[in-house]
Design a protein around this motif. Structure first.
Motif, PDB file in Angstrom:
ATOM      1  N   ARG A 164       0.853  -1.253   0.037  1.00 19.05           N
ATOM      2  CA  ARG A 164      -0.097   0.087  -0.082  1.00 19.05           C
ATOM      3  C   ARG A 164       0.834   1.372   0.132  1.00 19.05           C
ATOM      4  O   ARG A 164       0.286   2.230  -0.375  1.00 19.05           O
ATOM      5  CB  ARG A 164      -0.978  -0.075   1.338  1.00 19.05           C
ATOM      6  CG  ARG A 164      -2.079   0.633   1.093  1.00 19.05           C
ATOM      7  CD  ARG A 164      -3.382   0.339   1.772  1.00 19.05           C
ATOM      8  NE  ARG A 164      -3.032  -0.290   3.088  1.00 19.05           N
ATOM      9  CZ  ARG A 164      -3.981  -1.255   3.850  1.00 19.05           C
ATOM     10  NH1 ARG A 164      -5.089  -1.256   3.340  1.00 19.05           N
ATOM     11  NH2 ARG A 164      -3.634  -1.456   4.787  1.00 19.05           N
TER      12      ARG A 164
ATOM     13  N   SER B  65       1.117  -7.109  -1.822  1.00 18.86           N
ATOM     14  CA  SER B  65       0.251  -7.522  -0.678  1.00 18.86           C
ATOM     15  C   SER B  65      -1.003  -7.224  -0.828  1.00 18.86           C
ATOM     16  O   SER B  65      -1.390  -7.101  -1.900  1.00 18.86           O
ATOM     17  CB  SER B  65       0.720  -6.524   0.508  1.00 18.86           C
ATOM     18  OG  SER B  65       0.196  -5.156   0.303  1.00 18.86           O
ATOM     19  N   ARG B  66      -1.705  -7.938  -0.126  1.00 16.89           N
ATOM     20  CA  ARG B  66      -3.099  -7.870  -0.051  1.00 16.89           C
ATOM     21  C   ARG B  66      -3.685  -6.555   0.014  1.00 16.89           C
ATOM     22  O   ARG B  66      -4.672  -5.970  -0.627  1.00 16.89           O
ATOM     23  CB  ARG B  66      -3.901  -8.850   0.995  1.00 16.89           C
ATOM     24  CG  ARG B  66      -5.387  -8.664   0.892  1.00 16.89           C
ATOM     25  CD  ARG B  66      -6.066  -9.855   1.348  1.00 16.89           C
ATOM     26  NE  ARG B  66      -7.222  -9.555   2.157  1.00 16.89           N
ATOM     27  CZ  ARG B  66      -7.994 -10.479   2.861  1.00 16.89           C
ATOM     28  NH1 ARG B  66      -7.394 -11.693   2.863  1.00 16.89           N
ATOM     29  NH2 ARG B  66      -9.049 -10.109   3.250  1.00 16.89           N
TER      30      ARG B  66
ATOM     31  N   GLN C  11      -1.314 -11.499  -5.560  1.00 16.61           N
ATOM     32  CA  GLN C  11      -1.169 -11.246  -3.889  1.00 16.61           C
ATOM     33  C   GLN C  11      -0.367 -12.647  -3.556  1.00 16.61           C
ATOM     34  O   GLN C  11      -0.516 -13.827  -3.840  1.00 16.61           O
ATOM     35  CB  GLN C  11      -2.764 -11.671  -3.357  1.00 16.61           C
ATOM     36  CG  GLN C  11      -2.620 -11.591  -2.040  1.00 16.61           C
ATOM     37  CD  GLN C  11      -4.045 -11.558  -1.224  1.00 16.61           C
ATOM     38  OE1 GLN C  11      -5.205 -11.438  -1.872  1.00 16.61           O
ATOM     39  NE2 GLN C  11      -4.222 -12.418  -0.128  1.00 16.61           N
ATOM     40  N   ILE C  12       0.454 -12.133  -2.603  1.00 18.79           N
ATOM     41  CA  ILE C  12       1.326 -13.134  -1.753  1.00 18.79           C
ATOM     42  C   ILE C  12       1.039 -13.046  -0.515  1.00 18.79           C
ATOM     43  O   ILE C  12       0.689 -12.264   0.283  1.00 18.79           O
ATOM     44  CB  ILE C  12       2.692 -12.672  -1.899  1.00 18.79           C
ATOM     45  CG1 ILE C  12       3.365 -12.874  -3.369  1.00 18.79           C
ATOM     46  CG2 ILE C  12       3.741 -13.498  -1.072  1.00 18.79           C
ATOM     47  CD1 ILE C  12       4.486 -12.130  -3.872  1.00 18.79           C
TER      48      ILE C  12
ATOM     49  N   THR D  43      -3.481 -16.081   2.051  1.00 18.43           N
ATOM     50  CA  THR D  43      -4.599 -16.308   1.375  1.00 18.43           C
ATOM     51  C   THR D  43      -4.378 -15.795  -0.028  1.00 18.43           C
ATOM     52  O   THR D  43      -5.000 -15.743  -1.117  1.00 18.43           O
ATOM     53  CB  THR D  43      -5.759 -15.497   1.834  1.00 18.43           C
ATOM     54  OG1 THR D  43      -5.364 -14.076   1.937  1.00 18.43           O
ATOM     55  CG2 THR D  43      -6.527 -15.878   2.853  1.00 18.43           C
TER      56      THR D  43
ATOM     57  N   SER E   1       4.341  -3.514   4.946  1.00 16.93           N
ATOM     58  CA  SER E   1       4.437  -3.407   6.409  1.00 16.93           C
ATOM     59  C   SER E   1       5.063  -4.857   7.116  1.00 16.93           C
ATOM     60  O   SER E   1       5.573  -4.703   7.988  1.00 16.93           O
ATOM     61  CB  SER E   1       3.177  -2.921   7.046  1.00 16.93           C
ATOM     62  OG  SER E   1       2.089  -3.833   6.745  1.00 16.93           O
TER      63      SER E   1
ATOM     64  N   GLN F  96       0.120 -12.385   7.927  1.00 13.42           N
ATOM     65  CA  GLN F  96      -0.423 -12.878   6.762  1.00 13.42           C
ATOM     66  C   GLN F  96       0.537 -12.994   5.397  1.00 13.42           C
ATOM     67  O   GLN F  96       0.389 -13.684   4.427  1.00 13.42           O
ATOM     68  CB  GLN F  96      -1.811 -12.519   6.438  1.00 13.42           C
ATOM     69  CG  GLN F  96      -2.874 -12.792   7.626  1.00 13.42           C
ATOM     70  CD  GLN F  96      -2.971 -11.619   8.763  1.00 13.42           C
ATOM     71  OE1 GLN F  96      -1.873 -10.878   8.375  1.00 13.42           O
ATOM     72  NE2 GLN F  96      -3.848 -11.536   9.666  1.00 13.42           N
TER      73      GLN F  96
ATOM     74  N   ASN G 171      11.128   0.447   3.321  1.00 14.47           N
ATOM     75  CA  ASN G 171       9.968   0.879   4.020  1.00 14.47           C
ATOM     76  C   ASN G 171      10.664   2.373   4.698  1.00 14.47           C
ATOM     77  O   ASN G 171      11.627   2.300   5.261  1.00 14.47           O
ATOM     78  CB  ASN G 171       9.406  -0.100   5.242  1.00 14.47           C
ATOM     79  CG  ASN G 171       8.027  -0.052   5.608  1.00 14.47           C
ATOM     80  OD1 ASN G 171       7.776   1.339   5.975  1.00 14.47           O
ATOM     81  ND2 ASN G 171       7.310  -0.829   5.183  1.00 14.47           N
TER      82      ASN G 171
HETATM   83  P1  FAD Z   1       0.175  -1.558   4.987  1.00 14.48           P
HETATM   84  O1  FAD Z   1      -0.086  -2.218   6.140  1.00 14.48           O
HETATM   85  O2  FAD Z   1      -0.570  -0.397   5.075  1.00 14.48           O
HETATM   86  O3  FAD Z   1       1.527  -1.000   4.916  1.00 14.48           O
HETATM   87  C1  FAD Z   1       2.101  -0.056   4.010  1.00 14.48           C
HETATM   88  C2  FAD Z   1       3.642   0.134   4.368  1.00 14.48           C
HETATM   89  O4  FAD Z   1       4.227   1.028   3.432  1.00 14.48           O
HETATM   90  C3  FAD Z   1       3.669   0.580   5.799  1.00 14.48           C
HETATM   91  O5  FAD Z   1       4.585  -0.196   6.549  1.00 14.48           O
HETATM   92  C4  FAD Z   1       4.448   2.082   5.377  1.00 14.48           C
HETATM   93  O6  FAD Z   1       5.186   2.449   6.577  1.00 14.48           O
HETATM   94  C5  FAD Z   1       5.003   1.990   4.077  1.00 14.48           C
HETATM   95  N1  FAD Z   1       5.175   3.109   3.313  1.00 14.48           N
HETATM   96  C6  FAD Z   1       3.983   4.018   3.034  1.00 14.48           C
HETATM   97  N2  FAD Z   1       4.416   5.209   2.341  1.00 14.48           N
HETATM   98  C7  FAD Z   1       5.949   4.729   2.028  1.00 14.48           C
HETATM   99  C8  FAD Z   1       6.770   5.285   1.131  1.00 14.48           C
HETATM  100  N3  FAD Z   1       6.626   6.651   0.475  1.00 14.48           N
HETATM  101  N4  FAD Z   1       8.118   4.851   1.472  1.00 14.48           N
HETATM  102  C9  FAD Z   1       8.403   3.478   1.914  1.00 14.48           C
HETATM  103  N5  FAD Z   1       7.356   2.964   2.816  1.00 14.48           N
HETATM  104  C10 FAD Z   1       6.186   3.389   2.891  1.00 14.48           C
HETATM  105  N6  FAD Z   1      -2.036  -9.693   3.495  1.00 14.48           N
HETATM  106  C11 FAD Z   1      -1.236 -10.200   2.599  1.00 14.48           C
HETATM  107  O7  FAD Z   1      -0.496  -9.315   2.047  1.00 14.48           O
HETATM  108  N7  FAD Z   1      -1.381 -11.433   2.013  1.00 14.48           N
HETATM  109  C12 FAD Z   1      -2.232 -12.313   2.371  1.00 14.48           C
HETATM  110  O8  FAD Z   1      -2.487 -13.287   1.879  1.00 14.48           O
HETATM  111  C13 FAD Z   1      -3.170 -11.993   3.285  1.00 14.48           C
HETATM  112  N8  FAD Z   1      -4.243 -12.401   3.698  1.00 14.48           N
HETATM  113  C14 FAD Z   1      -5.048 -12.112   4.823  1.00 14.48           C
HETATM  114  C15 FAD Z   1      -6.014 -13.334   5.449  1.00 14.48           C
HETATM  115  C16 FAD Z   1      -6.957 -12.640   6.624  1.00 14.48           C
HETATM  116  C17 FAD Z   1      -7.741 -13.439   7.094  1.00 14.48           C
HETATM  117  C18 FAD Z   1      -6.471 -11.404   7.116  1.00 14.48           C
HETATM  118  C19 FAD Z   1      -7.347 -10.918   8.076  1.00 14.48           C
HETATM  119  C20 FAD Z   1      -5.481 -10.379   6.502  1.00 14.48           C
HETATM  120  C21 FAD Z   1      -5.161 -10.741   5.401  1.00 14.48           C
HETATM  121  N9  FAD Z   1      -3.910 -10.023   4.770  1.00 14.48           N
HETATM  122  C22 FAD Z   1      -3.150 -10.553   4.057  1.00 14.48           C
HETATM  123  C23 FAD Z   1      -4.026  -8.376   5.047  1.00 14.48           C
HETATM  124  C24 FAD Z   1      -2.961  -8.117   6.087  1.00 14.48           C
HETATM  125  O9  FAD Z   1      -3.112  -8.407   7.357  1.00 14.48           O
HETATM  126  C25 FAD Z   1      -2.278  -6.662   5.704  1.00 14.48           C
HETATM  127  O10 FAD Z   1      -3.615  -5.926   6.041  1.00 14.48           O
HETATM  128  C26 FAD Z   1      -1.912  -6.318   4.614  1.00 14.48           C
HETATM  129  O11 FAD Z   1      -0.762  -7.218   4.216  1.00 14.48           O
HETATM  130  C27 FAD Z   1      -1.033  -4.901   4.569  1.00 14.48           C
HETATM  131  O12 FAD Z   1      -0.756  -4.636   3.258  1.00 14.48           O
HETATM  132  P2  FAD Z   1       0.340  -3.534   2.939  1.00 14.48           P
HETATM  133  O13 FAD Z   1       1.689  -4.080   3.715  1.00 14.48           O
HETATM  134  O14 FAD Z   1       0.577  -3.260   1.644  1.00 14.48           O
HETATM  135  O15 FAD Z   1      -0.014  -2.401   3.700  1.00 14.48           O
END
Ligand code: FAD
Length: 320
Positions: free
Chosen positions: A210, A235-236, A249-250, A253, A268, A272, A287
């Motif tokens: 994200r 990521s999801r 998606q990795i 799930t 992040s 999961q 990050n």
């Molecule tokens: P975020 O958690 O929002 O992280 C974004 C990161 O980007 C932050 O660490 C932030 O510091 C960093 N960032 C922001 N801007 C910048 C920048 N300019 N430069 C550098 N860094 C920056 N997730 C999965 O990935 N795969 C799955 O298979 C999966 N299965 C799930 C199953 C269940 C039942 C549930 C409840 C959740 C599942 N999730 C899964 C979701 C998971 O819990 C997280 O919500 C998801 O992985 C978060 O995605 P993210 O790290 O991209 O987003």
């Protein structure tokens, strides 16, 4: 000495790497016995040579129009008929979307055990022990079979590819199979314009989260991936936000990947997500948050703004 059947997996009329990795795994379990590759497909005979090059002792083929694409009914019937004729001591296939669907159904019919998602096979006290990740990869479990028959699926990219020897050859046996009552008909397979490197078999994966802000930000990963010969993952969080397709998606799930190099960009490191990539050989995380969980599994971490770091990486790689 055991006779192990290993399933060759065909995608777009090509053998997937897991077809060869499973030969490595079977060698460990066969104890000097026979490793027989099984090809279920349509017009797939010419692929037998590659299986011999990678160490198969014999190749068994069921060539049938209904096996052109994977369907549970057709593959299950064909494989069960091969098993009846070959009477093996074990069966191995990839822990792929096909293997995950096919193996439990065949194991149920055979009334055998099944150990899924094996990442290592070792001999302990003269017994074969199979290691599988549990609790989303937080721990590992070692399991054995109670009887002599073994049935496992192996995680792709975990077992070395066998050494290739183009001078090898062997016997190819063709079996007919009676295939009937197929409940699924595949009429069309819609493909994306560019699929790039296959994510689950890629040696290098560049994955975005994200932190990339939007679909445009996500696109910068494709340039980086091209330069590295990498597959793009996500990521999801990125998929949910519509930056990219869910097929990327990795995680728990999504897909499980074990590349030589995994670059996590703006992810992040939720548990999961880690479930799908923490067994990668080398992990680099980018990050801006030094407390991000992804640094807990990373071998190398870059703390900073990805929108500054990615262009620098791209420029440096272009110089090479
Ligand atoms: P975020 O958690 O929002 O992280 C974004 C990161 O980007 C932050 O660490 C932030 O510091 C960093 N960032 C922001 N801007 C910048 C920048 N300019 N430069 C550098 N860094 C920056 N997730 C999965 O990935 N795969 C799955 O298979 C999966 N299965 C799930 C199953 C269940 C039942 C549930 C409840 C959740 C599942 N999730 C899964 C979701 C998971 O819990 C997280 O919500 C998801 O992985 C978060 O995605 P993210 O790290 O991209 O987003």
């Amino acid at each position: 000495m055991k006779k192990i059947l290993v399933i060759g997996e065909i995608k777009d009329q090509e053998l997937r790497n897991v077809s060869f990795e499973v030969i490595t795994a079977a060698r460990k379990a066969a104890n000097g016995g026979e490793v027989v590759s099984v090809l279920l497909g349509n017009e797939c005979e010419e692929m037998a040579g590659q299986l011999f090059d990678h160490g198969a002792d014999r190749v068994v083929i069921v060539d049938h129009p209904d096996l052109n694409r994977y369907t549970t009914d057709a593959y299950k019937q064909a494989l069960l008929q091969v098993i009846e004729k070959e009477e093996p001591n074990g069966i191995m296939m990839g822990h792929t979307s096909i293997g995950k669907d096919l193996a439990p159904r065949v194991a149920t019919k055979l009334d055998s055990g099944l150990i899924s998602d094996v990442i290592a096979i070792e001999e302990e006290d003269e017994e074969l022990v199979y290691t599988t990740p549990i609790y989303s990869g937080k721990a590992f479990e070692k399991r054995t079979f109670e009887d002599d028959f073994i049935f496992i699926t192996i995680r792709p990219n975990n077992f070395e590819l066998p050494e290739v020897d183009n001078s090898r050859s062997g016997e190819v046996i063709k079996y007919d199979a009676e295939i009937k009552d197929i409940r699924t008909i595949i009429k069309n397979v819609a493909k994306k314009a560019s699929e790039g490197v296959d994510l689950s078999e890629a040696k290098v994966v560049v994955a975005g989260g994200r932190g990339l802000k939007d679909a445009d930000g996500f696109n910068s990963l494709y340039e980086l991936a091209d330069l590295l010969g990498a597959a793009v993952g996500a990521s999801r969080g990125a998929c949910d936000a519509d930056f990219c397709d869910y097929s990327l998606q990795i995680g728990q799930t999504g897909k499980v990947v074990t590349p030589d190099l995994y670059i996590a960009v703006g992810i992040s490191g939720a548990i999961q997500h880690l479930a799908g990539m923490s067994n990668s050989k080398v992990i680099i995380a980018i990050n801006k948050d030094p407390e991000a969980d992804i640094f807990g599994v990373a071998d190398y971490g870059i703390v900073g703004d990805l929108f500054e770091i990615i262009p620098i990486l791209i420029e440096e790689l272009k110089e090479l």
